[in-house]
Design an enzyme around this catalytic site. Structure first.
Site, PDB file in Angstrom:
ATOM      1  N   MET A  27     -20.483 -68.621  53.797  1.00  0.00           N
ATOM      2  CA  MET A  27     -21.720 -67.942  53.467  1.00  0.00           C
ATOM      3  C   MET A  27     -22.571 -68.831  52.564  1.00  0.00           C
ATOM      4  O   MET A  27     -22.056 -69.671  51.836  1.00  0.00           O
ATOM      5  CB  MET A  27     -21.430 -66.612  52.764  1.00  0.00           C
ATOM      6  CG  MET A  27     -20.627 -66.733  51.489  1.00  0.00           C
ATOM      7  SD  MET A  27     -20.150 -65.145  50.747  1.00  0.00           S
ATOM      8  CE  MET A  27     -21.727 -64.605  50.106  1.00  0.00           C
ATOM      9  N   HIS A  66     -14.716 -73.638  48.551  1.00  0.00           N
ATOM     10  CA  HIS A  66     -15.055 -72.691  47.489  1.00  0.00           C
ATOM     11  C   HIS A  66     -13.873 -71.767  47.220  1.00  0.00           C
ATOM     12  O   HIS A  66     -13.538 -70.902  48.031  1.00  0.00           O
ATOM     13  CB  HIS A  66     -16.271 -71.847  47.889  1.00  0.00           C
ATOM     14  CG  HIS A  66     -17.501 -72.651  48.136  1.00  0.00           C
ATOM     15  ND1 HIS A  66     -18.562 -72.183  48.882  1.00  0.00           N
ATOM     16  CD2 HIS A  66     -17.848 -73.909  47.747  1.00  0.00           C
ATOM     17  CE1 HIS A  66     -19.507 -73.100  48.935  1.00  0.00           C
ATOM     18  NE2 HIS A  66     -19.093 -74.161  48.255  1.00  0.00           N
ATOM     19  N   ASP A  82     -24.714 -73.950  50.721  1.00  0.00           N
ATOM     20  CA  ASP A  82     -24.088 -75.162  50.208  1.00  0.00           C
ATOM     21  C   ASP A  82     -23.694 -76.079  51.364  1.00  0.00           C
ATOM     22  O   ASP A  82     -23.215 -75.632  52.404  1.00  0.00           O
ATOM     23  CB  ASP A  82     -22.854 -74.810  49.384  1.00  0.00           C
ATOM     24  CG  ASP A  82     -22.280 -76.013  48.650  1.00  0.00           C
ATOM     25  OD1 ASP A  82     -23.066 -76.902  48.287  1.00  0.00           O
ATOM     26  OD2 ASP A  82     -21.056 -76.046  48.442  1.00  0.00           O
ATOM     27  N   SER A  92     -16.274 -72.798  53.061  1.00  0.00           N
ATOM     28  CA  SER A  92     -16.285 -71.601  52.221  1.00  0.00           C
ATOM     29  C   SER A  92     -15.608 -70.459  52.967  1.00  0.00           C
ATOM     30  O   SER A  92     -14.484 -70.611  53.430  1.00  0.00           O
ATOM     31  CB  SER A  92     -17.723 -71.255  51.809  1.00  0.00           C
ATOM     32  OG  SER A  92     -17.739 -70.209  50.865  1.00  0.00           O
ATOM     33  N   THR A  93     -16.280 -69.338  53.123  1.00  0.00           N
ATOM     34  CA  THR A  93     -15.680 -68.140  53.704  1.00  0.00           C
ATOM     35  C   THR A  93     -15.080 -68.417  55.077  1.00  0.00           C
ATOM     36  O   THR A  93     -15.754 -68.912  55.968  1.00  0.00           O
ATOM     37  CB  THR A  93     -16.733 -67.029  53.838  1.00  0.00           C
ATOM     38  OG1 THR A  93     -17.418 -66.889  52.597  1.00  0.00           O
ATOM     39  CG2 THR A  93     -16.089 -65.710  54.225  1.00  0.00           C
TER      40      THR A  93
END
Length: 358
Positions: A294, A200, A297, A173-174
Protein backbone atom coordinates in the site's frame (compact mmCIF):
# COMPACT_ATOMS: atom_id res chain seq x y z
CA UNK A 1 -14.49 -2.74 -3.86
CA UNK A 2 -17.51 -0.43 -4.10
CA UNK A 3 -18.05 2.76 -2.11
CA UNK A 4 -19.86 0.87 0.64
CA UNK A 5 -18.20 0.63 4.03
CA UNK A 6 -15.61 -2.08 4.57
CA UNK A 7 -17.14 -5.00 6.48
CA UNK A 8 -15.00 -6.72 9.12
CA UNK A 9 -15.04 -9.63 11.56
CA UNK A 10 -12.95 -9.04 14.70
CA UNK A 11 -11.40 -12.13 16.32
CA UNK A 12 -9.81 -12.03 19.77
CA UNK A 13 -10.20 -14.14 22.90
CA UNK A 14 -10.27 -11.00 25.08
CA UNK A 15 -13.70 -9.39 25.39
CA UNK A 16 -11.96 -6.11 26.16
CA UNK A 17 -9.89 -6.28 22.97
CA UNK A 18 -12.88 -7.27 20.82
CA UNK A 19 -14.76 -4.25 22.12
CA UNK A 20 -11.80 -1.89 21.76
CA UNK A 21 -10.96 -3.03 18.24
CA UNK A 22 -14.59 -2.89 17.14
CA UNK A 23 -14.98 0.66 18.45
CA UNK A 24 -11.76 1.76 16.74
CA UNK A 25 -12.85 0.30 13.40
CA UNK A 26 -16.38 1.64 13.63
CA UNK A 27 -14.94 5.12 14.30
CA UNK A 28 -12.98 4.72 11.07
CA UNK A 29 -16.06 3.84 8.97
CA UNK A 30 -15.39 0.11 9.04
CA UNK A 31 -18.54 -1.88 9.81
CA UNK A 32 -17.92 -4.72 12.28
CA UNK A 33 -20.45 -7.35 11.23
CA UNK A 34 -19.47 -9.87 13.92
CA UNK A 35 -16.88 -10.75 16.55
CA UNK A 36 -15.42 -14.10 17.57
CA UNK A 37 -13.61 -15.33 20.70
CA UNK A 38 -11.69 -18.17 19.04
CA UNK A 39 -10.77 -19.61 15.68
CA UNK A 40 -13.77 -21.92 15.39
CA UNK A 41 -16.16 -18.99 15.92
CA UNK A 42 -14.14 -17.00 13.39
CA UNK A 43 -14.59 -19.63 10.68
CA UNK A 44 -18.34 -19.72 11.35
CA UNK A 45 -18.60 -15.91 11.30
CA UNK A 46 -16.77 -15.69 7.97
CA UNK A 47 -18.98 -18.36 6.48
CA UNK A 48 -22.12 -16.54 7.65
CA UNK A 49 -21.25 -12.91 6.95
CA UNK A 50 -18.75 -13.05 4.05
CA UNK A 51 -16.80 -10.03 5.37
CA UNK A 52 -14.28 -8.02 3.37
CA UNK A 53 -11.58 -8.51 6.01
CA UNK A 54 -10.84 -10.35 9.25
CA UNK A 55 -8.65 -9.08 12.08
CA UNK A 56 -7.20 -12.23 13.67
CA UNK A 57 -5.59 -12.68 17.06
CA UNK A 58 -2.91 -15.38 17.23
CA UNK A 59 -3.14 -16.85 20.71
CA UNK A 60 -6.64 -18.15 21.46
CA UNK A 61 -8.10 -21.22 23.18
CA UNK A 62 -9.51 -24.24 21.33
CA UNK A 63 -8.68 -23.13 17.78
CA UNK A 64 -5.82 -20.62 17.57
CA UNK A 65 -5.20 -17.98 14.94
CA UNK A 66 -2.92 -20.13 12.78
CA UNK A 67 -5.46 -22.91 12.41
CA UNK A 68 -8.24 -20.38 11.86
CA UNK A 69 -6.32 -18.78 8.98
CA UNK A 70 -5.81 -22.17 7.38
CA UNK A 71 -9.48 -23.11 7.73
CA UNK A 72 -10.75 -19.79 6.39
CA UNK A 73 -8.42 -19.84 3.38
CA UNK A 74 -9.56 -23.41 2.59
CA UNK A 75 -13.25 -22.69 3.15
CA UNK A 76 -13.99 -19.04 2.25
CA UNK A 77 -10.77 -17.25 1.21
CA UNK A 78 -10.91 -13.83 2.87
CA UNK A 79 -8.27 -11.13 3.41
CA UNK A 80 -6.88 -11.56 6.94
CA UNK A 81 -4.90 -9.08 9.03
CA UNK A 82 -3.03 -10.74 11.91
CA UNK A 83 -2.76 -8.89 15.21
CA UNK A 84 0.60 -9.87 16.66
CA UNK A 85 2.54 -9.24 19.84
CA UNK A 86 5.56 -7.00 19.27
CA UNK A 87 8.04 -9.74 20.20
CA UNK A 88 10.44 -12.10 18.46
CA UNK A 89 8.19 -15.06 19.30
CA UNK A 90 5.23 -13.14 17.93
CA UNK A 91 7.20 -12.56 14.73
CA UNK A 92 7.87 -16.27 14.20
CA UNK A 93 4.20 -17.22 14.52
CA UNK A 94 3.11 -14.28 12.39
CA UNK A 95 5.33 -15.38 9.52
CA UNK A 96 3.71 -18.81 9.73
CA UNK A 97 0.32 -17.12 9.42
CA UNK A 98 1.47 -15.26 6.32
CA UNK A 99 2.61 -18.56 4.81
CA UNK A 100 -0.87 -19.96 5.42
CA UNK A 101 -2.51 -17.10 3.52
CA UNK A 102 -2.86 -14.07 5.80
CA UNK A 103 -2.20 -10.85 3.89
CA UNK A 104 -0.45 -8.71 6.50
CA UNK A 105 -0.05 -8.08 10.22
CA UNK A 106 -0.39 -5.28 12.75
CA UNK A 107 1.55 -5.29 16.01
CA UNK A 108 -0.19 -4.75 19.32
CA UNK A 109 1.72 -2.24 21.42
CA UNK A 110 2.13 -3.48 24.97
CA UNK A 111 1.16 -7.12 24.59
CA UNK A 112 -1.86 -9.30 23.89
CA UNK A 113 -4.34 -7.16 25.86
CA UNK A 114 -3.28 -3.57 25.31
CA UNK A 115 -4.92 -0.33 26.35
CA UNK A 116 -2.32 1.38 24.14
CA UNK A 117 -4.04 0.17 20.96
CA UNK A 118 -6.16 3.34 20.97
CA UNK A 119 -3.08 5.38 20.08
CA UNK A 120 -2.75 3.31 16.89
CA UNK A 121 -6.33 3.80 15.68
CA UNK A 122 -5.55 5.67 12.46
CA UNK A 123 -2.82 3.21 11.42
CA UNK A 124 -5.02 0.23 12.20
CA UNK A 125 -7.95 1.56 10.18
CA UNK A 126 -5.72 2.31 7.20
CA UNK A 127 -4.18 -1.16 7.37
CA UNK A 128 -7.57 -2.89 7.68
CA UNK A 129 -8.93 -1.01 4.66
CA UNK A 130 -5.82 -1.78 2.61
CA UNK A 131 -5.91 -5.49 3.47
CA UNK A 132 -9.63 -5.58 2.61
CA UNK A 133 -8.69 -4.62 -0.95
CA UNK A 134 -6.40 -7.64 -1.37
CA UNK A 135 -7.39 -10.30 -3.88
CA UNK A 136 -6.93 -13.64 -2.12
CA UNK A 137 -8.84 -15.76 -4.60
CA UNK A 138 -6.48 -18.50 -5.71
CA UNK A 139 -3.49 -16.93 -4.00
CA UNK A 140 -0.82 -19.18 -2.59
CA UNK A 141 2.91 -19.41 -2.28
CA UNK A 142 4.77 -18.02 -5.28
CA UNK A 143 5.99 -20.94 -7.38
CA UNK A 144 9.61 -20.30 -8.24
CA UNK A 145 12.16 -22.93 -9.10
CA UNK A 146 15.87 -22.93 -8.38
CA UNK A 147 16.77 -21.79 -11.88
CA UNK A 148 15.39 -18.35 -11.17
CA UNK A 149 12.12 -18.54 -13.06
CA UNK A 150 8.50 -19.30 -12.44
CA UNK A 151 7.03 -22.73 -12.90
CA UNK A 152 5.40 -21.40 -16.04
CA UNK A 153 8.62 -20.16 -17.63
CA UNK A 154 11.87 -21.05 -15.92
CA UNK A 155 15.13 -19.38 -16.85
CA UNK A 156 18.16 -21.61 -17.38
CA UNK A 157 21.15 -20.29 -15.45
CA UNK A 158 23.82 -22.94 -15.84
CA UNK A 159 25.24 -21.38 -19.04
CA UNK A 160 24.52 -17.78 -18.09
CA UNK A 161 27.21 -15.19 -17.43
CA UNK A 162 26.52 -12.11 -15.33
CA UNK A 163 27.84 -8.60 -15.22
CA UNK A 164 30.16 -7.93 -12.29
CA UNK A 165 29.09 -5.89 -9.28
CA UNK A 166 25.34 -5.90 -9.86
CA UNK A 167 23.15 -4.46 -7.12
CA UNK A 168 19.45 -5.18 -6.56
CA UNK A 169 17.23 -3.05 -4.31
CA UNK A 170 13.85 -4.56 -3.39
CA UNK A 171 10.92 -2.48 -2.08
CA UNK A 172 8.07 -4.37 -0.44
CA UNK A 173 5.13 -3.81 1.90
CA UNK A 174 1.66 -5.32 2.36
CA UNK A 175 1.60 -8.90 1.14
CA UNK A 176 5.33 -8.83 0.45
CA UNK A 177 7.16 -11.11 2.91
CA UNK A 178 6.30 -14.37 1.16
CA UNK A 179 7.06 -12.80 -2.25
CA UNK A 180 10.44 -11.54 -1.06
CA UNK A 181 11.25 -14.93 0.43
CA UNK A 182 10.47 -16.70 -2.84
CA UNK A 183 12.32 -14.12 -4.90
CA UNK A 184 15.52 -14.03 -2.84
CA UNK A 185 15.40 -17.79 -2.37
CA UNK A 186 15.42 -18.32 -6.13
CA UNK A 187 18.41 -16.11 -7.01
CA UNK A 188 21.37 -18.29 -8.04
CA UNK A 189 24.56 -17.77 -6.09
CA UNK A 190 26.65 -17.58 -9.27
CA UNK A 191 24.92 -14.32 -10.21
CA UNK A 192 26.93 -12.83 -7.30
CA UNK A 193 24.39 -10.09 -6.65
CA UNK A 194 24.48 -7.52 -3.86
CA UNK A 195 20.90 -7.32 -2.60
CA UNK A 196 19.25 -4.73 -0.34
CA UNK A 197 15.74 -5.49 0.96
CA UNK A 198 13.40 -2.85 2.35
CA UNK A 199 10.29 -4.56 3.73
CA UNK A 200 7.94 -2.42 5.81
CA UNK A 201 7.78 -4.12 9.21
CA UNK A 202 8.65 -3.25 12.83
CA UNK A 203 12.01 -3.81 14.47
CA UNK A 204 11.11 -7.01 16.32
CA UNK A 205 10.27 -8.61 12.99
CA UNK A 206 13.05 -7.63 10.58
CA UNK A 207 15.75 -9.71 12.28
CA UNK A 208 13.52 -12.78 12.15
CA UNK A 209 12.69 -11.96 8.53
CA UNK A 210 16.40 -11.85 7.69
CA UNK A 211 16.86 -15.25 9.36
CA UNK A 212 14.05 -16.70 7.25
CA UNK A 213 15.58 -15.31 4.05
CA UNK A 214 18.97 -16.70 5.02
CA UNK A 215 17.49 -20.17 5.53
CA UNK A 216 15.64 -20.02 2.20
CA UNK A 217 18.47 -18.63 0.07
CA UNK A 218 21.91 -19.53 -1.26
CA UNK A 219 22.92 -15.99 -0.28
CA UNK A 220 24.22 -14.84 3.11
CA UNK A 221 21.41 -12.74 4.56
CA UNK A 222 21.58 -10.50 7.63
CA UNK A 223 19.78 -7.55 9.15
CA UNK A 224 21.71 -4.31 8.67
CA UNK A 225 23.34 -3.02 11.86
CA UNK A 226 25.02 0.15 10.59
CA UNK A 227 28.38 0.42 8.86
CA UNK A 228 27.89 -2.91 7.06
CA UNK A 229 29.87 -3.65 3.90
CA UNK A 230 28.07 -5.88 1.44
CA UNK A 231 29.67 -7.83 -1.39
CA UNK A 232 28.49 -10.27 -4.02
CA UNK A 233 26.36 -13.11 -2.70
CA UNK A 234 25.15 -11.09 0.27
CA UNK A 235 21.78 -9.64 1.26
CA UNK A 236 21.07 -6.87 3.78
CA UNK A 237 17.60 -6.32 5.24
CA UNK A 238 16.74 -2.81 6.44
CA UNK A 239 15.89 -2.93 10.16
CA UNK A 240 12.52 -1.73 11.39
CA UNK A 241 12.59 1.90 12.48
CA UNK A 242 15.71 2.91 10.52
CA UNK A 243 16.44 3.98 6.95
CA UNK A 244 19.11 1.98 5.09
CA UNK A 245 21.45 4.20 3.06
CA UNK A 246 24.13 3.23 0.53
CA UNK A 247 26.98 5.49 1.63
CA UNK A 248 29.80 4.36 -0.65
CA UNK A 249 30.99 1.83 -3.21
CA UNK A 250 34.38 0.43 -4.07
CA UNK A 251 36.34 -2.77 -4.39
CA UNK A 252 33.24 -4.70 -5.33
CA UNK A 253 31.50 -3.84 -2.07
CA UNK A 254 28.90 -1.36 -0.90
CA UNK A 255 29.24 0.56 2.34
CA UNK A 256 25.94 1.18 4.11
CA UNK A 257 24.75 3.18 7.09
CA UNK A 258 21.54 3.58 9.04
CA UNK A 259 19.77 6.74 10.13
CA UNK A 260 16.62 7.78 11.92
CA UNK A 261 15.67 10.65 9.62
CA UNK A 262 11.94 11.36 9.49
CA UNK A 263 9.73 8.69 7.90
CA UNK A 264 8.88 9.06 4.23
CA UNK A 265 5.34 8.14 3.14
CA UNK A 266 4.75 7.42 6.82
CA UNK A 267 7.28 4.56 6.90
CA UNK A 268 10.80 3.98 8.18
CA UNK A 269 12.59 2.19 6.62
CA UNK A 270 11.54 3.72 3.33
CA UNK A 271 12.60 2.11 0.06
CA UNK A 272 12.82 5.55 -1.59
CA UNK A 273 15.73 6.42 0.72
CA UNK A 274 17.65 3.25 -0.12
CA UNK A 275 16.94 3.41 -3.85
CA UNK A 276 17.90 7.08 -4.15
CA UNK A 277 21.17 6.52 -2.32
CA UNK A 278 21.93 3.46 -4.46
CA UNK A 279 21.23 5.44 -7.64
CA UNK A 280 23.63 8.16 -6.47
CA UNK A 281 26.39 5.81 -5.32
CA UNK A 282 26.43 2.47 -7.14
CA UNK A 283 28.76 2.45 -10.14
CA UNK A 284 27.83 -0.98 -11.53
CA UNK A 285 24.61 -2.52 -12.85
CA UNK A 286 21.62 -1.52 -10.71
CA UNK A 287 18.16 -3.09 -10.57
CA UNK A 288 15.20 -1.69 -8.63
CA UNK A 289 12.25 -3.97 -7.83
CA UNK A 290 8.91 -2.66 -6.53
CA UNK A 291 6.68 -5.33 -5.01
CA UNK A 292 3.18 -5.46 -3.59
CA UNK A 293 2.25 -2.87 -0.97
CA UNK A 294 0.00 0.00 0.00
CA UNK A 295 1.07 3.58 -0.56
CA UNK A 296 3.67 5.21 -2.80
CA UNK A 297 7.01 4.18 -1.31
CA UNK A 298 9.42 2.96 -3.97
CA UNK A 299 8.03 5.05 -6.82
CA UNK A 300 10.41 8.02 -6.48
CA UNK A 301 13.26 5.62 -5.74
CA UNK A 302 12.46 3.58 -8.85
CA UNK A 303 12.54 6.79 -10.88
CA UNK A 304 15.97 7.60 -9.45
CA UNK A 305 17.21 4.12 -10.41
CA UNK A 306 15.80 4.58 -13.92
CA UNK A 307 17.41 8.02 -14.27
CA UNK A 308 20.76 6.49 -13.26
CA UNK A 309 20.47 4.06 -16.20
CA UNK A 310 19.36 1.23 -13.95
CA UNK A 311 16.66 -1.33 -14.73
CA UNK A 312 13.31 -1.21 -12.92
CA UNK A 313 10.89 -4.09 -12.40
CA UNK A 314 7.41 -3.94 -10.87
CA UNK A 315 5.15 -6.75 -9.69
CA UNK A 316 1.98 -7.03 -11.75
CA UNK A 317 -1.51 -6.41 -10.41
CA UNK A 318 -2.75 -9.98 -10.63
CA UNK A 319 -0.04 -11.34 -8.33
CA UNK A 320 0.04 -8.34 -5.95
CA UNK A 321 -1.96 -8.48 -2.74
CA UNK A 322 -2.15 -4.68 -2.89
CA UNK A 323 -1.21 -2.96 -6.15
CA UNK A 324 -0.49 0.47 -4.64
CA UNK A 325 3.32 0.66 -4.71
CA UNK A 326 3.85 -1.01 -8.10
CA UNK A 327 1.06 1.08 -9.64
CA UNK A 328 2.61 4.34 -8.44
CA UNK A 329 5.98 3.37 -9.90
CA UNK A 330 4.38 2.36 -13.22
CA UNK A 331 2.51 5.67 -13.37
CA UNK A 332 5.83 7.53 -13.24
CA UNK A 333 6.87 5.91 -16.52
CA UNK A 334 10.11 4.56 -15.08
CA UNK A 335 9.35 0.81 -15.04
CA UNK A 336 11.03 -1.33 -17.68
CA UNK A 337 9.13 -4.58 -17.05
CA UNK A 338 5.91 -5.45 -15.21
CA UNK A 339 6.06 -9.11 -14.19
CA UNK A 340 4.16 -11.68 -12.16
CA UNK A 341 5.78 -12.47 -8.82
CA UNK A 342 7.10 -15.81 -10.04
CA UNK A 343 8.77 -14.19 -13.06
CA UNK A 344 10.62 -11.48 -11.15
CA UNK A 345 13.76 -13.57 -10.44
CA UNK A 346 14.15 -14.24 -14.15
CA UNK A 347 13.61 -10.53 -14.83
CA UNK A 348 16.43 -9.63 -12.44
CA UNK A 349 18.77 -12.14 -14.07
CA UNK A 350 17.88 -10.86 -17.55
CA UNK A 351 18.76 -7.33 -16.41
CA UNK A 352 22.23 -8.33 -15.15
CA UNK A 353 23.22 -10.93 -17.71
CA UNK A 354 26.36 -10.34 -19.72
CA UNK A 355 25.57 -9.44 -23.31
CA UNK A 356 27.60 -11.65 -25.67
CA UNK A 357 27.95 -10.45 -29.24
CA UNK A 358 27.26 -13.09 -31.84
Amino acid sequence: MSDRATRAVVVDDSHFMRTLLSDMLEDGDVTVVDTAANGAEAVAAVREHRPDVVTMDLQMPEVDGLEAVERIMDDKPTPILMLSAHTADGADVTFEALEKGAVDFFTKPGGEVSTRMSSKEDQLVRKVKAVAEADVSGRGAVAVDSTGGSAAGSVATDTREYRDGATVVIASSTGGPTVVESLVGSLPRDADLRVLVVQHMPDAFTSRFADRLDAASEYDVSEATGGDRIGGGEVLVAPGGKHLVVAGAGGGRLRTKLNEDPPEHGVRPAADVTMRSAAETVDGPLVGVVLTGMGADGAAGAEAVHDADGHVLAQDESSSAVFGMPKRAIERGCVDDVLAAGDLPGGILDAVKLEVNA
